[in-house]
Design an enzyme around this catalytic site. Structure first.
Site, PDB file in Angstrom:
ATOM      1  N   ASP A  59      39.547  40.035  31.972  1.00  0.00           N
ATOM      2  CA  ASP A  59      38.245  40.200  32.639  1.00  0.00           C
ATOM      3  C   ASP A  59      37.187  40.624  31.623  1.00  0.00           C
ATOM      4  OD1 ASP A  59      36.042  41.222  34.237  1.00  0.00           O
ATOM      5  OD2 ASP A  59      37.430  41.243  35.925  1.00  0.00           O
ATOM      6  N   HIS A  88      37.346  37.298  34.991  1.00  0.00           N
ATOM      7  CA  HIS A  88      36.647  37.813  36.160  1.00  0.00           C
ATOM      8  C   HIS A  88      36.508  36.713  37.212  1.00  0.00           C
ATOM      9  CE1 HIS A  88      34.201  41.022  37.902  1.00  0.00           C
ATOM     10  NE2 HIS A  88      33.332  40.111  38.293  1.00  0.00           N
TER      11      HIS A  88
END
Length: 231
Positions: free
Chosen positions: A169, A200
């Protein structure tokens, strides 16, 4: 049947999208948005939850700043627009708005009683904060940026919590992920799934980093969790 309801708060009224299952009444899931507002992705998520047998309600979290935000995840201008709203968002007021939404959903004839909260990014952080500050039946958080800043509230978590993190992420550093995992490791009611190689919003429809296999795995775990906690 209307796909909007109105939620009343101490500071005014705001809209929420609602999707209903075929069989009513049913348990409910309050779905909390990313910085793009209650957009096509969030509405589709609600529709999919309704297909699984849940009443799904997505409140307009940005109503205090700009009611009716509905942004395109593929537009750079929309991304910058949403980012400005995200940065100015009052998270404490947001928890109050989510509490008002939970109270409104609990009063719906369509709702069978138990209510979970499920959120993505901003909505995942708000899911965590809501679960720490009031009782909900269950909480599911997908890639909640800034969660590490609120880990002092972990001891207040009473609801079963399921958290999904993408190991790559770009908005939640590996250090932040480690902090989150450590803080939740001692909570018997918390489960954190770390998804290798995922960025993400890996489970978001049409997202840049959408990964079908990882999304199916994460969403399958979420569905099982919701049925276990709400049925």
């Amino acid at each position: 049947m209307e796909n909007r309801i109105t939620v009343k708060s101490q500071d005014g009224e705001f809209a929420a999208y609602i999707a209903r299952p075929t069989a009513l009444p049913a348990p409910a899931v309050v779905v909390l948005q990313e910085l793009f507002g209650v957009n096509a992705d969030i509405r589709k998520t609600c529709d999919e939850l309704a297909e699984q047998g849940f009443v799904a309600v997505a409140p307009d979290l940005f109503w205090r700043q700009e009611p009716g935000v509905d942004l395109d995840v593929t537009s750079e201008a929309d991304w910058q627009h949403g980012l400005r709203l995200y940065q100015a968002y009052d998270r404490d007021a947001g928890v109050r708005d989510i509490n008002n939404t939970l109270d409104a959903v609990a009063k719906l004839p369509d709702c069978a009683g138990k209510i979970a909260v499920l959120g993505y990014c901003l909505g995942a952080l708000m899911t965590f904060l809501t679960a720490a500050r009031r009782h909900v039946a269950a909480a599911i958080a997908y890639h909640g940026a800034d969660t590490e800043k609120y880990l002092g509230e972990v001891d207040n978590l009473s609801a079963p919590l399921l958290m999904h993190l993408g190991e790559e992420d770009e908005f939640i550093s590996k250090a932040a992920q480690a902090q989150i995992k450590t803080a939740l490791a001692g909570k018997t009611n918390a489960t954190v799934y770390s998804h290798p190689g995922q960025h993400h919003a890996f489970a978001r429809h049409n997202g840049t980093h959408y990964n079908a296999a990882a999304a199916v795995l994460a969403n399958g775990r979420t569905g099982e969790f919701l049925h276990q906690q709400l049925r």
